[in-house]
Design a protein around this motif. Structure first.
Motif, PDB file in Angstrom:
ATOM      1  N   HIS A 102       0.849  -1.196   0.000  1.00 57.98           N
ATOM      2  CA  HIS A 102       0.000   0.000   0.000  1.00 57.98           C
ATOM      3  C   HIS A 102       0.883   1.244   0.000  1.00 57.98           C
ATOM      4  N   LEU A 103       0.732   2.056  -1.048  1.00 54.39           N
ATOM      5  CA  LEU A 103       1.488   3.306  -1.181  1.00 54.39           C
ATOM      6  C   LEU A 103       0.509   4.466  -1.285  1.00 54.39           C
ATOM      7  N   GLN A 104       0.789   5.536  -0.556  1.00 50.28           N
ATOM      8  CA  GLN A 104      -0.018   6.750  -0.706  1.00 50.28           C
ATOM      9  C   GLN A 104       0.911   7.951  -0.853  1.00 50.28           C
ATOM     10  N   TYR A 112      -3.537  10.971  -1.719  1.00 46.03           N
ATOM     11  CA  TYR A 112      -4.004  10.129  -2.826  1.00 46.03           C
ATOM     12  C   TYR A 112      -3.570   8.680  -2.637  1.00 46.03           C
ATOM     13  N   SER A 113      -4.483   7.770  -3.008  1.00 46.56           N
ATOM     14  CA  SER A 113      -4.175   6.346  -3.011  1.00 46.56           C
ATOM     15  C   SER A 113      -4.742   5.743  -4.292  1.00 46.56           C
ATOM     16  N   ARG A 114      -4.226   4.576  -4.673  1.00 38.81           N
ATOM     17  CA  ARG A 114      -4.693   3.907  -5.899  1.00 38.81           C
ATOM     18  C   ARG A 114      -6.023   3.205  -5.669  1.00 38.81           C
ATOM     19  N   LYS A 119      -6.058  -0.216   5.369  1.00 39.72           N
ATOM     20  CA  LYS A 119      -4.884   0.566   5.795  1.00 39.72           C
ATOM     21  C   LYS A 119      -5.130   2.053   5.567  1.00 39.72           C
ATOM     22  N   LEU A 120      -5.676   2.375   4.419  1.00 36.12           N
ATOM     23  CA  LEU A 120      -5.987   3.768   4.093  1.00 36.12           C
ATOM     24  C   LEU A 120      -7.060   4.318   5.029  1.00 36.12           C
ATOM     25  N   ILE A 121      -8.116   3.553   5.241  1.00 35.23           N
ATOM     26  CA  ILE A 121      -9.222   3.993   6.096  1.00 35.23           C
ATOM     27  C   ILE A 121      -8.731   4.245   7.530  1.00 35.23           C
ATOM     28  N   ASP A 122      -7.945   3.310   8.063  1.00 35.55           N
ATOM     29  CA  ASP A 122      -7.425   3.456   9.432  1.00 35.55           C
ATOM     30  C   ASP A 122      -6.510   4.668   9.550  1.00 35.55           C
ATOM     31  N   PHE A 132      -8.323  10.789  -1.501  1.00 34.83           N
ATOM     32  CA  PHE A 132      -8.787  10.826  -2.884  1.00 34.83           C
ATOM     33  C   PHE A 132      -8.228   9.599  -3.589  1.00 34.83           C
ATOM     34  N   ILE A 133      -9.066   8.962  -4.394  1.00 29.84           N
ATOM     35  CA  ILE A 133      -8.654   7.750  -5.104  1.00 29.84           C
ATOM     36  C   ILE A 133      -8.350   8.087  -6.566  1.00 29.84           C
TER      37      ILE A 133
END
Length: 265
Positions: A102-104, A112-114, A119-122, A132-133
């Motif tokens: 997971h990379l942001q 931004y995330s893909r 992981k992003l939500i937490d 933003f996706i």
């Protein structure tokens, strides 16, 4: 006489309830009343850090993205900025894609995330940050960013760190802000570089600065400051290099430092 204090936010300035206690708030105000510059130095994005800085009444430049961005609170002027080199961003993206990591990244202070995952939500819940996706993530990678972040199991991050050092080269700085956050910045995007910049900006000698933190991403600023302070809840490695170990973030450790070294209480 100490004239500039740089304070980390998470697990340092704020307690485990994510609050600045009234006692610590009062100490900050008393330091400012003595013409001491009090600033924040955090891995957080500016948008996240400024909310806390404004709550405390601070009105100075703050150090964000581990030191890759120093920005005024009043007029939001950028004073210091270092971007991840584009070649390194591309290599990192390809590596994370191949290894299902997971990379942001952060563009214009937006995260931004893909794809959406836990992981992003937490992370966004923890930092009160919207996301933003962008499914075509290669578009985002080509834009200037102060910081890129991999979220994973601590052992996994320890395993890939030397690989990333080799892959990305000397132009980047890699550090952990929490055991499961691996952060990648420009090599001059450290809290230490940013502290030195701010000291120069305010015409303060480095020996008259204090830096307070709890994690390994604070070590550069503790080493650069005239007085490097580790929190009582800091990792052992930081305590070992600190000039002083204060109380924990749940015991008003920051207030304890200000009382002892600034207010001489």
């Amino acid at each position: 006489m100490y004239k500039l204090i740089a304070i980390d936010i998470d697990d340092t300035l704020i307690n485990d309830k994510k609050e600045v206690t009234p006692a610590t708030q009062e100490a900050l105000e008393q330091a400012v009343a003595k013409d001491v510059v009090v600033t924040l130095a955090t891995g957080r994005a500016y948008a996240s850090a400024q909310q806390i800085a404004r709550q405390t009444g601070l009105n100075v430049p703050i150090i964000t993205y581990q030191g890759a961005l120093v920005k005024n609170l009043m007029d939001e002027n950028v004073l210091y900025e270092r971007y991840v080199p584009i070649y390194a961003a591309r290599r990192l993206y390809e590596y994370c894609l191949e290894n299902h990591l997971h990379l942001q990244t952060y563009i214009n202070d937006k995260l931004y995330s893909r794809e959406v995952n836990q992981k992003l939500i937490d992370y966004c819940e923890l930092n009160k940050t919207p996301y933003f996706i962008e499914p075509v993530f290669s578009k985002v990678i080509e834009q200037p960013t102060p910081k890129m972040l991999i979220i994973d199991d601590p052992d996994k991050l320890d395993e890939i760190t030397p690989v990333l050092h080799e892959l990305l080269g000397d132009e980047v700085h890699i550090t952990k802000s929490k055991p499961y956050f691996l952060e990648i910045m420009h090599r001059e995007g450290t809290k230490g570089h940013a502290l030195e910049f701010l000291a120069q900006h305010f015409n303060v000698d480095m020996k008259d600065t204090i830096a307070i933190g709890d994690s390994w991403n604070d070590h550069e600023m503790l080493e650069a400051a005239g007085l490097g302070v580790a929190m009582g809840n800091a990792i052992d490695a930081l305590k070992e290099i600190a000039d002083f170990v204060t109380l924990s973030n749940n015991e008003d450790g920051v207030k304890h430092v200000i009382d002892k070294y600034v207010l001489n209480v």
